[in-house]
Design a protein around this motif. Sequence first.
Motif, short mmCIF file in Angstrom:
data_model
loop_
_atom_site.label_atom_id
_atom_site.label_comp_id
_atom_site.label_asym_id
_atom_site.label_seq_id
_atom_site.Cartn_x
_atom_site.Cartn_y
_atom_site.Cartn_z
N GLU A 33 9.89 -9.77 -3.10
CA GLU A 33 9.99 -10.38 -4.44
C GLU A 33 8.86 -11.39 -4.66
OE1 GLU A 33 12.33 -10.51 -2.09
OE2 GLU A 33 14.27 -9.82 -2.84
N GLN A 34 8.49 -12.10 -3.59
CA GLN A 34 7.45 -13.13 -3.72
C GLN A 34 6.06 -12.54 -3.95
OE1 GLN A 34 9.91 -14.03 -0.94
NE2 GLN A 34 10.80 -14.84 -2.81
N ALA A 35 5.90 -11.26 -3.63
CA ALA A 35 4.58 -10.64 -3.78
C ALA A 35 4.39 -10.04 -5.18
CB ALA A 35 4.38 -9.56 -2.73
N LEU A 36 5.41 -10.16 -6.04
CA LEU A 36 5.33 -9.56 -7.39
C LEU A 36 4.79 -10.55 -8.42
CD1 LEU A 36 8.81 -7.79 -7.28
CD2 LEU A 36 6.57 -6.66 -7.12
N LEU A 37 4.16 -10.04 -9.46
CA LEU A 37 3.61 -10.88 -10.53
C LEU A 37 4.41 -10.67 -11.82
CD1 LEU A 37 -0.18 -10.08 -9.82
CD2 LEU A 37 1.08 -12.14 -9.15
N THR A 38 5.74 -10.71 -11.66
CA THR A 38 6.63 -10.34 -12.76
C THR A 38 6.37 -11.12 -14.05
OG1 THR A 38 8.27 -9.89 -11.05
CG2 THR A 38 9.07 -9.96 -13.32
N ALA A 88 -2.52 -3.30 6.60
CA ALA A 88 -1.49 -3.31 7.65
C ALA A 88 -0.54 -4.47 7.36
CB ALA A 88 -2.14 -3.48 9.01
N ASN A 89 0.68 -4.39 7.86
CA ASN A 89 1.71 -5.42 7.64
C ASN A 89 1.81 -5.85 6.18
OD1 ASN A 89 2.11 -5.48 10.48
ND2 ASN A 89 0.24 -6.70 10.64
N PRO A 90 2.07 -4.90 5.29
CA PRO A 90 2.04 -5.19 3.85
C PRO A 90 3.19 -6.08 3.40
CG PRO A 90 2.95 -3.01 4.25
CD PRO A 90 2.49 -3.51 5.58
N MET A 104 2.28 1.89 19.51
CA MET A 104 3.00 2.18 18.27
C MET A 104 2.09 2.02 17.05
SD MET A 104 6.65 0.57 17.14
CE MET A 104 6.17 -0.11 15.57
N MET A 105 2.28 2.89 16.06
CA MET A 105 1.43 2.81 14.86
C MET A 105 1.79 1.57 14.04
SD MET A 105 0.61 5.91 12.32
CE MET A 105 -0.28 6.88 13.49
N ASN A 106 0.78 0.92 13.49
CA ASN A 106 1.02 -0.24 12.64
C ASN A 106 1.76 0.16 11.36
OD1 ASN A 106 -0.45 -2.80 13.48
ND2 ASN A 106 -1.94 -1.18 13.92
N THR A 107 2.53 -0.79 10.81
CA THR A 107 3.09 -0.57 9.48
C THR A 107 1.96 -0.72 8.48
OG1 THR A 107 5.11 -1.59 10.22
CG2 THR A 107 4.82 -1.41 7.85
N VAL A 108 1.78 0.28 7.65
CA VAL A 108 0.70 0.24 6.65
C VAL A 108 1.30 0.53 5.28
CG1 VAL A 108 -1.38 1.44 5.83
CG2 VAL A 108 -1.11 0.94 8.27
N GLY A 109 0.82 -0.17 4.27
CA GLY A 109 1.35 0.11 2.94
C GLY A 109 0.73 -0.76 1.87
N ILE A 110 1.48 -0.94 0.78
CA ILE A 110 0.96 -1.69 -0.37
C ILE A 110 1.27 -3.17 -0.16
CG2 ILE A 110 1.03 -1.95 -2.88
CD1 ILE A 110 1.99 1.00 -3.01
N ASP A 111 0.21 -3.94 -0.02
CA ASP A 111 0.36 -5.37 0.23
C ASP A 111 0.57 -6.12 -1.09
OD1 ASP A 111 0.31 -7.64 1.93
OD2 ASP A 111 -1.71 -8.08 1.17
N LYS A 112 -0.23 -5.72 -2.10
CA LYS A 112 -0.11 -6.37 -3.42
C LYS A 112 -0.37 -5.30 -4.47
CE LYS A 112 -3.15 -9.78 -1.87
NZ LYS A 112 -4.14 -10.83 -2.08
N MET A 113 0.23 -5.48 -5.64
CA MET A 113 -0.11 -4.58 -6.74
C MET A 113 0.05 -5.26 -8.10
SD MET A 113 2.91 -1.66 -6.46
CE MET A 113 2.35 -0.54 -7.74
N SER A 114 -0.74 -4.78 -9.06
CA SER A 114 -0.68 -5.35 -10.40
C SER A 114 -1.06 -4.29 -11.42
CB SER A 114 -1.63 -6.54 -10.52
OG SER A 114 -1.42 -7.21 -11.75
N PHE A 115 -0.77 -4.53 -12.69
CA PHE A 115 -1.24 -3.60 -13.72
C PHE A 115 -1.86 -4.37 -14.87
CE2 PHE A 115 1.68 -3.66 -17.41
CZ PHE A 115 2.78 -4.34 -16.91
N PHE A 116 -2.68 -3.65 -15.61
CA PHE A 116 -3.33 -4.23 -16.78
C PHE A 116 -3.24 -3.24 -17.92
CE2 PHE A 116 -6.89 -4.86 -19.64
CZ PHE A 116 -6.79 -6.22 -19.89
N VAL A 117 -2.88 -3.73 -19.09
CA VAL A 117 -2.91 -2.88 -20.28
C VAL A 117 -3.76 -3.57 -21.34
CG1 VAL A 117 -0.70 -1.68 -19.97
CG2 VAL A 117 -0.74 -3.89 -21.14
N PRO A 118 -4.43 -2.79 -22.20
CA PRO A 118 -5.24 -3.41 -23.25
C PRO A 118 -4.35 -4.23 -24.19
CG PRO A 118 -5.13 -1.03 -23.55
CD PRO A 118 -4.49 -1.33 -22.24
N PRO A 119 -4.94 -5.20 -24.90
CA PRO A 119 -4.11 -6.15 -25.67
C PRO A 119 -3.64 -5.64 -27.04
CG PRO A 119 -6.41 -6.81 -25.73
CD PRO A 119 -6.36 -5.57 -24.91
N TYR A 120 -3.57 -4.33 -27.24
CA TYR A 120 -3.12 -3.77 -28.53
C TYR A 120 -2.07 -2.69 -28.29
CZ TYR A 120 -7.52 -5.88 -29.91
OH TYR A 120 -8.55 -6.76 -30.09
#
Length: 383
Positions: free
Chosen positions: A324-329, A166-168, A1-17
């Motif tokens: 929810e625990q993987a988010l950097l809200t 794998a296993n994101p 069976m194919m492994n579950t693959v996907g986004i394990d972690k994600m974040s964003f950055f915007v300039p400070p202005y």
Amino acid sequence: MMNTVGIDKMSFFVPPYFLEMDELASARQVEPAKLHIGIGQDQMAVSPASQDIVTLAANAAADILTEADKAAIDMVIVGTESSIDESKASAVIVHGLLDIQPFARSIEIKEACYGATAGLQLAKNHVQQHPDRKVLVIASDIAKYGLASGGEPTQGAGAVAMLVSANPSLLALHNDEVSLSQDIYDFWRPTGQTYPSVDGKFSNETYINAFARVWEEYKTRTNLDFQDFSALAFHTPYTKMGKKALLPVLEGHADQERLMSRYEEGIVYNRRVGNLYTGSLYLSLLSLLENSRALSAGDRLGLFSYGSGTVAEFYSAELMPGFEQALLTEKHQAMLENREALDISAYEAMFSETLDLEQEKSFQDQTPFSVCEIKDGIRHYKK
Ligand code: CAA
């Protein structure tokens, strides 16, 4: 069976202005309601000359990478349409700034705002073949149309970083993508041209039509329909755009109210940042995950990616248990809160300052990754 693959972690950055849309409306003598309601933007991120797509990308990715991740990354992929070099990929510099293990492939992908989605699909395929390895995908752009131009209220800047494994922890990516290529000119930027050429009305129409076509094809191929989705996230050049594409297809459907509520949760961040080009869909995805209380593990999310020129794609992903625990809200909300508001003259001055590689110059920018010096025709970066 194919492994579950996907986004394990994600974040964003915007300039400070940022610039308040009320400030822009008053300077350009347009009704504030046109920008807040007609376009759907409240603020827009503004990047200083010392922050380019490389530093935006490195700052976004630094948030999510452990030393173990850096040892497991096989590929660094940057999707961008505001490239700083015709030859060398920004990903090579990002790879170096982040101290990722050396035996990795680093590339830049271009197809307008679609580039990062191509990167994500490439990453998914790679990890499906090599489940013990990881791929870092970053969408990084500075969207500029020019002072007092038609597109000015739809500018923005920033980056979204995603670690594919794998296993994101966050999202499993399904193999159900449907893409559409059409050779048209709605928005394009010939080599050497500072700002894009854009046919605004035509670009809206092509976006709307591309969504309708891709969605219809997706339904036919998968037998899925709106009721199978907990939420849909869209490429968001301005926050009304996705709505303009979704509503005609969704109108009168039993799922309309529910999906439109999720749509609003998916644009909370985008209303305050503006267009991120390649990162825009993924900022909307983060906005949805970090602002909705209606999502739970196992939910199917639909993602619509659109790059002018054009390539469009619709695909789906499944929310993982404990996502929810993987988010950097809190970190993301604090970053948006702590930005400095510019008045119109400070915005215009910052907007107009460009990096001239023929003139030596140094910068004092406190941001962790930033341009510190222009010397010998090269940008030098501080980490
Ligand atoms: N109160 C409320 N609404 C108002 C208003 C007021 N006082 N005044 C005007 N409006 C509404 C208008 O009715 C209009 O609504 P609809 O779109 O629902 O018809 C909306 O505000 C915009 O008004 P205009 O059409 O007159 O706006 P404009 O001429 O300034 O152009 C734009 C808007 C075409 C988006 C322009 O900003 C632009 O060219 N932006 C860049 C291109 C772009 O973002 N295209 C999107 C698709 S391409 C893509 O997705 C790739 C990418 O990232 C670039």
